[in-house]
Design a protein around this motif. Structure first.
Motif: not given
Ligand code: ADP
Ligand code: ZN
Length: 185
Positions: A11-13, A21-22, A55-58, A109-115
């Motif tokens: 999954e891509v975010i 995203k985060t 990991i911290v969101s805004h 695996c379930r892979v979730i990436v954000a960028g």
């Protein structure tokens, strides 16, 4: 969204800065943790703005995140029994990360990436184009243009520093729409 039964997937975010995203990655990771799945989250060491081990969101949501300098370190720190792998700020890894995500998904695996999909010049960022093509699921998020209120898909750099990687937040970047981006150029 009906998840696959017995295979892994990617999954891509993606989207500009401040698009959430985060926040979205944290939401998906938390749900996997509640479901008692074995979860690991990685982030590039370059991004130590808020907390070295999270990991911290805004908006100050956070989950535990393992800082790694590169793909090699991520491979070393990977739990062999992991079920869900999250990676934040994926644009800072080299192209090899695309095959890494593929390998993980092939293992189940379930892979979730954000960028960030675009850099501050509006050009595709690092491994994102290939990741977007190879992923099963892609979510493109938008921020709100701080100048006019339209949906924003650009991260506009306020400083004139020309390097592609310059870590910062609202002091360094603005989310802006297509029209305001053109005006700013
Ligand atoms: P990203 O990972 O995409 O940079 P985050 O998940 O860290 O985004 O932060 C998203 C949060 O940023 C929003 O929920 C909101 O509180 C805040 N925010 C700040 N500026 C903006 C903006 N221009 N548009 C939308 N959200 C913004
Ligand atoms: Zn605008």
């Amino acid at each position: 969204f009906i998840p696959p039964k017995d295979i892994g997937w990617v999954e891509v975010i993606c989207g500009p800065m401040f698009s959430g995203k985060t926040e979205e990655l944290i939401r998906r990771i938390r749900r996997a943790s509640f479901a008692k799945q074995r979860v690991q989250v990685f982030k590039p060491k370059i991004d130590d703005r808020y907390d070295a081990n999270a990991i911290v969101s805004h908006n100050q949501e956070r989950v535990e995140g393992i800082p790694v300098s590169d793909l090699k370190e991520m491979r070393q720190k990977l739990d062999p029994h992991v079920e869900v792998v999250g990676i934040d700020e994926i644009q800072f890894f080299d192209q090899g990360v695309v095959d890494f995500c593929d390998e993980l998904a092939n293992k189940g695996c379930r892979v979730i990436v954000a960028g960030l999909d675009l850099d501050y010049l509006g050009e595709p960022f690092g491994p994102l184009p290939r990741l977007i093509c190879q992923a099963e699921y892609v979510s493109k998020l938008l921020a709100i243009c701080v100048r006019c209120g339209n949906p924003a898909h650009h991260s506009y750099r306020l400083s004139t520093d020309p390097q592609q990687v310059l870590v910062g937040s609202t002091d360094q970047y603005e989310a802006i729409c297509r029209r305001c981006f053109k005006v700013g150029q």
